[in-house]
Design a protein around this motif. Sequence first.
Motif, short mmCIF file in Angstrom:
data_model
loop_
_atom_site.label_atom_id
_atom_site.label_comp_id
_atom_site.label_asym_id
_atom_site.label_seq_id
_atom_site.Cartn_x
_atom_site.Cartn_y
_atom_site.Cartn_z
N GLN A 80 60.03 37.53 -1.78
CA GLN A 80 61.18 37.41 -0.89
C GLN A 80 61.09 38.50 0.17
N THR A 81 61.54 38.19 1.38
CA THR A 81 61.54 39.14 2.48
C THR A 81 62.96 39.64 2.70
N TYR A 82 63.09 40.93 2.94
CA TYR A 82 64.39 41.57 3.13
C TYR A 82 64.37 42.42 4.39
N GLN A 83 65.53 42.54 5.02
CA GLN A 83 65.69 43.46 6.14
C GLN A 83 66.46 44.67 5.63
N TRP A 84 65.97 45.86 5.97
CA TRP A 84 66.70 47.06 5.61
C TRP A 84 67.22 47.70 6.90
N SER A 85 68.30 48.40 6.77
CA SER A 85 68.93 49.06 7.90
C SER A 85 69.44 50.41 7.42
N PRO A 120 70.50 52.73 -5.73
CA PRO A 120 71.02 53.11 -7.05
C PRO A 120 70.33 52.35 -8.18
N ASP A 121 70.20 53.00 -9.33
CA ASP A 121 69.54 52.38 -10.48
C ASP A 121 70.21 51.09 -10.91
N GLU A 122 71.52 50.98 -10.71
CA GLU A 122 72.21 49.77 -11.14
C GLU A 122 72.01 48.60 -10.19
N ALA A 123 71.37 48.83 -9.04
CA ALA A 123 71.11 47.75 -8.09
C ALA A 123 70.10 46.77 -8.68
N GLU A 124 70.35 45.49 -8.47
CA GLU A 124 69.43 44.46 -8.95
C GLU A 124 68.12 44.57 -8.18
N PRO A 125 66.97 44.46 -8.85
CA PRO A 125 65.69 44.60 -8.14
C PRO A 125 65.48 43.47 -7.15
N MET A 126 64.72 43.76 -6.12
CA MET A 126 64.37 42.72 -5.14
C MET A 126 63.50 41.67 -5.82
N SER A 153 72.57 37.70 4.50
CA SER A 153 73.56 38.10 3.50
C SER A 153 73.30 39.53 3.04
N ASP A 154 74.35 40.36 3.03
CA ASP A 154 74.22 41.72 2.51
C ASP A 154 74.02 41.66 1.01
N LEU A 155 72.93 42.24 0.53
CA LEU A 155 72.64 42.25 -0.90
C LEU A 155 72.99 43.58 -1.53
N ARG A 156 72.72 44.65 -0.83
CA ARG A 156 72.95 45.99 -1.36
C ARG A 156 73.42 46.90 -0.25
N LYS A 157 74.32 47.78 -0.61
CA LYS A 157 74.77 48.83 0.31
C LYS A 157 74.82 50.12 -0.47
N MET A 163 72.69 52.82 3.74
CA MET A 163 71.59 51.91 3.80
C MET A 163 72.12 50.54 3.42
N ILE A 164 71.63 49.53 4.11
CA ILE A 164 71.98 48.15 3.79
C ILE A 164 70.69 47.35 3.65
N VAL A 165 70.63 46.49 2.64
CA VAL A 165 69.52 45.58 2.45
C VAL A 165 70.08 44.17 2.53
N ARG A 166 69.45 43.34 3.38
CA ARG A 166 69.91 41.97 3.59
C ARG A 166 68.80 40.98 3.27
N SER A 167 69.22 39.79 2.83
CA SER A 167 68.25 38.73 2.63
C SER A 167 67.87 38.15 3.99
N GLU A 168 66.87 37.28 4.01
CA GLU A 168 66.43 36.69 5.28
C GLU A 168 67.54 35.91 5.97
N ASP A 169 68.48 35.36 5.20
CA ASP A 169 69.56 34.58 5.82
C ASP A 169 70.70 35.48 6.32
#
Length: 113
Positions: free
Chosen positions: A44-49, A34-40, A9-13, A1-7
């Motif tokens: 803010q809008t994010y794209q998930w894949s 994962p629990d250690e991931a910084e919360p959204m 940028s990959d924020l989490r994988k 899974m990947i979460v990206r910001s609107e611009d």
Amino acid sequence: MIVRSEDGSDLRKALISIPDIGTRPHSFVGFRLPDEAEPMQIDQTYQWSLSFICGEYFTLNDPTITGWVRRVEAPSQIEQTLGVEPSAEMEAQWLSENGYWYDLTARVIAAME
């Protein structure tokens, strides 16, 4: 899974293992970052894949789905509209009528477990 910001940028994988569902032809599988991931961040809008790796490693032929999510403050209207302790059915109805699809889906999956 990947979460990206609107611009873009990959924020989490995260690599998420899907449990064996046996012979059931259809099933829901819930997962979390994962629990250690910084919360959204709120507002803010994010794209998930989410890519399904069908072999030993990812290829361009593996199916991928994407969507968008916007983190918002927890709605205080739900308590005001439904009362302090709404039933699960009332809460699900309110979430669906007001467009909180990710919260609704999470509650439905939790109820099925």
